[in-house]
Motif scaffolding. Structure first.
Motif, PDB file in Angstrom:
ATOM      1  N   GLU A   1       0.831  -1.208   0.000  1.00 19.75           N
ATOM      2  CA  GLU A   1       0.000   0.000   0.000  1.00 19.75           C
ATOM      3  C   GLU A   1       0.863   1.255   0.000  1.00 19.75           C
ATOM      4  OE1 GLU A   1      -3.555   2.252   2.520  1.00 19.75           O
ATOM      5  OE2 GLU A   1      -2.803   0.312   3.206  1.00 19.75           O
ATOM      6  N   ARG A   2       1.952   1.250   0.776  1.00 17.51           N
ATOM      7  CA  ARG A   2       2.851   2.414   0.784  1.00 17.51           C
ATOM      8  C   ARG A   2       3.457   2.631  -0.595  1.00 17.51           C
ATOM      9  NH1 ARG A   2       4.297   0.391   5.933  1.00 17.51           N
ATOM     10  NH2 ARG A   2       6.049  -0.768   5.031  1.00 17.51           N
TER      11      ARG A   2
ATOM     12  N   GLY B   1       0.134   3.427  -3.062  1.00 15.16           N
ATOM     13  CA  GLY B   1      -0.887   4.374  -2.628  1.00 15.16           C
ATOM     14  C   GLY B   1      -2.210   3.676  -2.345  1.00 15.16           C
ATOM     15  N   SER B   2      -3.042   4.294  -1.527  1.00 12.72           N
ATOM     16  CA  SER B   2      -4.262   3.650  -1.051  1.00 12.72           C
ATOM     17  C   SER B   2      -5.293   3.409  -2.152  1.00 12.72           C
ATOM     18  CB  SER B   2      -4.900   4.486   0.067  1.00 12.72           C
ATOM     19  OG  SER B   2      -4.045   4.541   1.195  1.00 12.72           O
ATOM     20  N   GLN B   3      -5.425   4.361  -3.098  1.00 18.68           N
ATOM     21  CA  GLN B   3      -6.422   4.194  -4.151  1.00 18.68           C
ATOM     22  C   GLN B   3      -6.077   3.012  -5.055  1.00 18.68           C
ATOM     23  OE1 GLN B   3      -6.780   8.003  -6.117  1.00 18.68           O
ATOM     24  NE2 GLN B   3      -8.304   8.719  -4.653  1.00 18.68           N
ATOM     25  N   ARG B   4      -4.825   2.948  -5.469  1.00 23.80           N
ATOM     26  CA  ARG B   4      -4.411   1.818  -6.282  1.00 23.80           C
ATOM     27  C   ARG B   4      -4.520   0.515  -5.506  1.00 23.80           C
ATOM     28  NH1 ARG B   4       1.112   3.561  -9.510  1.00 23.80           N
ATOM     29  NH2 ARG B   4       0.125   4.776 -11.186  1.00 23.80           N
TER      30      ARG B   4
ATOM     31  N   ASP C   1       5.259   4.514 -13.932  1.00 21.74           N
ATOM     32  CA  ASP C   1       5.712   5.516 -12.970  1.00 21.74           C
ATOM     33  C   ASP C   1       7.135   5.952 -13.258  1.00 21.74           C
ATOM     34  OD1 ASP C   1       3.316   5.559 -11.693  1.00 21.74           O
ATOM     35  OD2 ASP C   1       3.923   4.311 -10.004  1.00 21.74           O
TER      36      ASP C   1
END
Length: 205
Positions: free
Chosen positions: A71-72, A75-78, A198
């Motif tokens: 998650e880190r 990111g939370s949305q992904r 990215d």
């Protein structure tokens, strides 16, 4: 997001087990030709686990220890999208449809009558992502007090599930090995894609 998913899974387990066991069949994932199938089940089945608490504990422990790092990174949305287990669902759906079409008698006696439940497919996606991103990190698998590199520990589980899927080794008929492989493949693809794109913004043309 990991914390929220842990809370939701535990609450759903307690609610269905002790308050409304009849909801198990409503939220579990049935084959789409089965009259029990509902449109929400591809999502809800991931939050439903068998009444044997070891099923819930196994998935939640893996989510707790591996999920935060993933998650880190993304990111939370992904991460929420990643945890939807779509890869596991699609893999099983395609194979089930093939079996239903070409081996109808066997399928009707097995998969047609057995729903899918659990977050295992999504969890194997996390395991695959962790293997891709942190292959040389070391983990300790209880009760063995020896640190083992991720590429060996998770790699072992991936190979075992692959062999079980093709019945090369013994498999538990109540375990959806194919869903695990589907989730892992989805995990590899998504992390590879996101990592590649990215990094594109840092390249010099």
């Amino acid at each position: 997001m990991v914390k929220n998913l842990l809370i939701i899974n535990v609450m759903v387990y307690l609610g269905i087990t002790f308050l409304a066991p009849e909801l198990f069949e409503t939220f579990a994932l049935w084959f789409f030709k089965n009259p029990n199938f509902k449109i929400w089940q591809p999502i809800t089945h991931m939050f439903v686990h068998s009444f044997d608490i070891s099923h819930l504990l196994g998935n939640m422990i893996a989510l707790l220890f591996l999920g935060p790092a993933i998650e880190r990174w993304m990111g939370s949305q992904r991460f929420l999208f990643f945890m939807c287990g779509i890869g596991a669902f699609l893999t099983v759906a395609v194979v089930d449809f093939y079996s239903f079409t070409f081996n109808n008698a066997y399928f009707m006696a097995t998969s047609y009558r057995i729903p899918s439940v659990g977050a295992s497919g999504a969890v194997y996606g996390i395991m695959a992502a962790f293997l891709w991103l942190y292959p040389n990190e070391k983990l300790v698998l209880f009760p063995i007090p020896i640190p083992i590199k991720v590429k060996y520990l998770i790699g072992f589980y991936m190979i075992k599930e692959l062999l079980a899927t093709f019945h090369i080794i013994g498999s538990n008929p109540s375990v959806a090995h194919l869903a695990h492989i589907g989730g892992a493949i989805f995990g590899f693809i998504m992390v590879w894609y996101w990592k590649k794109n990215d990094m594109d913004k840092y390249r010099i043309n």
